[in-house]
Design an enzyme around this catalytic site. Structure first.
Site, PDB file in Angstrom:
ATOM      1  N   ASP A 193       0.789  -1.193   0.104  1.00  0.00           N
ATOM      2  CA  ASP A 193      -0.243   0.112   0.030  1.00  0.00           C
ATOM      3  C   ASP A 193       0.761   1.158  -0.038  1.00  0.00           C
ATOM      4  O   ASP A 193       0.594   2.279  -0.639  1.00  0.00           O
ATOM      5  CB  ASP A 193      -0.858  -0.062   1.283  1.00  0.00           C
ATOM      6  CG  ASP A 193      -1.887   1.072   1.200  1.00  0.00           C
ATOM      7  OD1 ASP A 193      -2.569   1.335   0.069  1.00  0.00           O
ATOM      8  OD2 ASP A 193      -2.426   1.417   2.368  1.00  0.00           O
ATOM      9  N   ASP A 360      -9.036  -0.941   3.546  1.00  0.00           N
ATOM     10  CA  ASP A 360      -8.496  -0.617   4.785  1.00  0.00           C
ATOM     11  C   ASP A 360      -9.423  -1.196   6.161  1.00  0.00           C
ATOM     12  O   ASP A 360      -8.818  -1.535   7.147  1.00  0.00           O
ATOM     13  CB  ASP A 360      -8.277   0.792   5.027  1.00  0.00           C
ATOM     14  CG  ASP A 360      -7.319   1.486   4.101  1.00  0.00           C
ATOM     15  OD1 ASP A 360      -6.475   0.781   3.417  1.00  0.00           O
ATOM     16  OD2 ASP A 360      -7.823   2.344   3.374  1.00  0.00           O
TER      17      ASP A 360
END
Length: 439
Positions: A193, A360
């Site tokens: 990420d 997330d």
């Protein structure tokens, strides 16, 4: 605009942390309710996250670590390839295909994975329900979920609730992965990420830049926490109503000079016209008079921001407005600006708001779900670490004004606090409690 973001950052942080906390809490409850009493006796499932190596409790530590690293590497490569493919399709304007793909993905997850969890809950709690009713409930839940996430005109609260439900379902399935694979996978995804969002050629960075250049919504499942404003906010006027098939909203400012001498108010008139056959009909429109009282100096002025409402689909355009959720439309400034600057400010106002990817939600919940398989003290520590990392990320977001990865800080703190609590804090607290020591 920068000061307004900094002033409302507390409200926006709460708007994101609340659904994240709810998602993690419900995943912990599912883990406690549905996990077997002996986790080592449960059979691991074969997914894309453990294609190479299926962990066996009898394997040595080196074998588990090597297999977990291979699983994480393959999974990250698959995610990177799929993300680059989505960027390529979006670059060549295959937007309808991407939307249909997201609809199918949401329908598949809610129907199959959500249905499996639903059946497990029914069996675990022995809920008396027949198969036909169960099928109808699942079908309605899935259909309403897909419509609320992708159809126009649905309440924002319903869309947010289904986004959280989607994260809970996927996270509950990821908690079934073996322990070593889970921890290595979380660290690998946090690193990916970081690279994908901040690296010059990162796929997520390219996707965000393409969406920004086209002034479109991201073609992804994203949770949007829209900013809310208090009712008694001073020096602001709010758009409270106005629906137009043509998507146009007109505002007109009444200057202080034209007002009555004994009136120290800033008056903003909003004209909303309905369309009939492609032409405006002033007689059928609505006129709202918004009065903004403030006690500033007499030479202060009012900047009226006008812009087109955000497009929500081919059915037309819509401005969502009620007493609970209102977007700031008028802001007092010390000096007047040009029309184009006002239009840009309005665009920033409408598009402003923290957006958090659904991944997330999932991996935050996977971390606390894995901690829930050990004890509650570890769950508390991991939860506080994740929330602290998310708060740091959001504060950096308000300062940097650019897309930032939400996983690295939270996952790093969560993993560190998990092992510190499990290896140091838990033996210390249990030892002192069993020996009746106070500290």
């Amino acid at each position: 605009m920068e000061s307004s973001v900094l002033e409302s950052i507390g409200v926006e942080i709460i708007g994101v942390m609340s659904p994240v906390s709810i998602c993690m809490f419900l995943v912990v409850l599912l883990v406690y309710a549905l996990s077997p009493s002996n986790p080592s006796s449960s059979s691991s499932i074969r997914t894309a996250a453990n294609l190479v190596y299926l962990e066996n409790p009898t394997d040595s530590t080196s074998q588990k670590l090597e297999g977990a690293l291979l699983n994480a590497l393959v999974f990250v490569i698959l995610i990177a390839l799929v993300t680059f493919l989505l960027v390529l399709l979006y670059y060549y304007n295959f937007t309808n295909f991407l939307k249909n793909y997201m609809r199918f993905s949401a329908f598949f997850v809610l129907a199959t994975m959500g249905g499996s969890i639903f059946l497990s809950i029914i069996q675990h709690f022995s809920i008396p329900i027949d198969s036909i009713t169960c099928f109808l409930l699942l079908f309605n839940f899935t259909l309403v979920g897909v419509l609320s996430m992708f159809a126009a005109g649905m309440p924002i609260f319903l869309r947010q609730a289904y986004m959280v439900s989607l994260g809970i379902i996927v996270a509950a399935w990821f908690t079934k992965l073996p322990e070593w694979t889970t921890w290595v996978l979380l660290v690998a995804l946090a690193l990916y990420d970081l690279v994908a969002v901040l690296a010059p050629g990162g796929p997520l960075k390219l996707l965000v830049e393409l969406a920004s250049s086209r002034d479109e919504e991201l073609p992804a499942l994203v949770y949007e926490a829209r900013p809310t404003m208090p009712r008694n906010a001073s020096a602001l006027a709010f758009l409270v109503a106005g629906f137009s098939d043509s998507g146009s909203v007109e505002l007109q400012a009444v200057s202080r000079d034209n007002a009555s001498p004994n009136q120290n108010d800033s008056v903003v008139e909003l004209d909303s016209f309905a369309c009939d056959g492609g032409e405006r009909n002033r007689d059928e429109g609505q006129r709202l008079l918004l009065v903004d009282r403030h006690s500033s100096s007499s030479d202060s002025s009012v900047s009226v921001v006008s812009d087109r409402a955000r497009q929500f689909g081919s059915a037309g355009s819509e401005i969502v407005a009620d007493e609970e959720e209102m977007s700031p439309l008028v802001q007092t400034t010390g000096s007047g600006n040009g029309r184009e600057q006002l239009r840009r400010d309005a665009t920033e106002m409408f598009s402003r708001g923290i957006k958090l990817g659904l991944g997330d939600f999932i991996f935050y919940s996977v971390l606390v779900g894995r901690a829930a398989m050990y004890d509650l003290m570890t769950v508390y520590a991991c939860y506080l670490a994740i929330i602290s990392g998310l708060g740091c990320t959001l504060i950096l977001l308000s300062v940097c004004h650019r897309a930032l990865p939400a996983l690295p800080i939270s996952i790093a703190l969560g993993v560190i606090f998990y092992f510190l609590t499990r290896l140091l804090m838990e033996p210390f607290v249990v030892g002192t409690s069993t020996n009746l020591l106070m500290f």
